[in-house]
Design an enzyme around this catalytic site. Structure first.
Site, PDB file in Angstrom:
ATOM      1  CE  LYS A   1       1.431   2.047  -4.186  1.00  0.00           C
ATOM      2  NZ  LYS A   1       1.783   2.026  -2.770  1.00  0.00           N
TER       3      LYS A   1
ATOM      4  N   GLY B   1       1.500   7.015   5.049  1.00  0.00           N
ATOM      5  CA  GLY B   1       2.100   6.929   6.377  1.00  0.00           C
ATOM      6  C   GLY B   1       1.481   7.837   7.419  1.00  0.00           C
TER       7      GLY B   1
ATOM      8  CB  ALA C   1      -1.634   6.114   0.824  1.00  0.00           C
ATOM      9  N   GLY C   2      -2.702   6.013   3.873  1.00  0.00           N
ATOM     10  CA  GLY C   2      -3.388   6.857   4.847  1.00  0.00           C
ATOM     11  C   GLY C   2      -4.230   6.120   5.862  1.00  0.00           C
TER      12      GLY C   2
ATOM     13  CG  ASN D   1       3.953  -0.849   4.432  1.00  0.00           C
ATOM     14  OD1 ASN D   1       4.305  -1.411   5.466  1.00  0.00           O
ATOM     15  ND2 ASN D   1       4.794  -0.688   3.450  1.00  0.00           N
ATOM     16  CB  THR D   2       2.697   3.042   7.909  1.00  0.00           C
ATOM     17  OG1 THR D   2       3.423   3.347   6.720  1.00  0.00           O
ATOM     18  CG2 THR D   2       3.417   3.650   9.092  1.00  0.00           C
TER      19      THR D   2
END
Lengths: 257, 65
Positions: free
Chosen positions: A96, A157, A184-185, A206-207
């Site tokens: 990645k 994040g 992301a996001g 993830n987050t």
């Protein structure tokens, strides 16, 4: 089934392994998410602590495919060297690719990204570039040898969901055959479902899972959302309209005035 | 001689990268190495000679997003 670089995946949810409250919660969250791909990274290891060795044994026990990242790299050279080191440690040519260009938004440096992708693809890597929704950049990444694109939904994040719907829809429409993974996001499962409904092939979270009050439960919620969104896409959503259209038939309505 | 390992200076008598890792106690740990910013594959560590002031990075698997 989703196919990326010749690998068939049942799950369209990729999960990050960072920022969980404990290794045990990480492990349970991965299981609850039913993800088959998790992202990992490389960091300095002291000979005394050996923190990385413990983490790596947890991931291996999960039996999932790993997608190493080049997080934290700000230059082509850093990203390429990190990718080379990751290939040896993790035993995979998947990478990645992140080349960060701006620290407040963690926006990719798309110029460096294209250059690094070209170098890595020529060296036998299977590159998953973390990019924006920019069509021109996407075209150049594909020309550089990428067979998958990972456009951001919003800054890493931030949990803001799909910031530029118009741009993301245009990207999807422009490259109908290229696997597109929203990376992301994404903050809540409805964002993930929306991405799938728009026709994206997978999402990387993830987050939103790791920082939830109950990460394991949130991982399961995302798994359901991704499946629901993908099924909805296949089912063919109705077209929105501006005016109401009665859902109950009006023919045969009683005259009761 | 002095070498910079993961950002910290240390004295070493090791003549190559493999010997330096052994000296520092990495043993069988799963790590990847770079010397002065260039990746050194595990098989090439014995041939990677060290000089005073060399920068070594020793990286291992870590959580990532």
């Amino acid at each position: 089934m989703l196919q990326v670089y010749g690998i068939e995946l049942r799950s369209r949810l990729f999960l990050g392994t960072s920022r969980y409250p404990s290794p045990a919660v990480l492990s349970e969250a991965v299981k609850a998410s039913r993800a088959q791909v998790v992202t990992v990274s490389l960091r300095r290891e002291s000979s005394g602590e050996r923190a990385g060795q413990g983490f790596w044994s947890i991931i291996r026990e999960l039996g999932v495919r790993v997608l190493p990242n080049t997080a934290g790299c700000h230059s082509v050279k850093e990203a390429v060297t990190t990718a080379q080191m990751a290939r040896e440690v993790f035993g995979t040519s998947w990478i990645k690719l992140e080349v960060i260009g701006e620290d407040d938004t963690l926006q990719p440096d798309v110029f460096g990204l294209v250059e690094a992708a070209r170098i890595l693809a020529a060296d036998g890597f299977e590159v998953f570039p973390y990019t924006t929704e920019d069509l021109v950049v996407a075209d150049k990444l594909l020309a550089a040898g990428c067979r998958v694109l990972m456009p951001w939904g919003a800054p890493i994040g931030s949990g803001r969901g799909l910031n530029n719907l118009f741009g993301l829809k245009a990207l999807r429409a422009h490259f109908p055959e290229v696997p597109l993974v929203i990376d992301a996001g994404i903050g809540v499962p409805s964002h993930a479902a929306q991405a799938m409904e728009l026709g994206f092939d997978a999402v990387l979270i993830n987050t939103a899972v790791a920082q939830a009050a109950d990460p394991v439960r949130m991982a399961a919620a995302f798994a359901q959302a991704v499946e629901a969104g993908w099924d909805a896409r296949l089912a063919g959503p109705m077209e929105p309209r501006d005016l109401a259209a009665p859902s109950t038939p009006v023919i045969g309505t009683a005259f009761l005035k | 001689m002095k070498i910079l390992v993961n950002g910290a200076w240390r004295d070493t008598s090791a003549v190559d990268l493999a010997a330096a890792l052994h000296e520092m106690g990495y043993g069988e740990a799963v790590v990847a190495t770079a010397l002065n910013g260039e990746f050194v594959p595990a098989g090439s560590r014995p041939a990677a000679r060290l000089a005073d002031g060399d920068r070594i990075e020793v990286l291992a698997p870590m959580q990532g997003g």
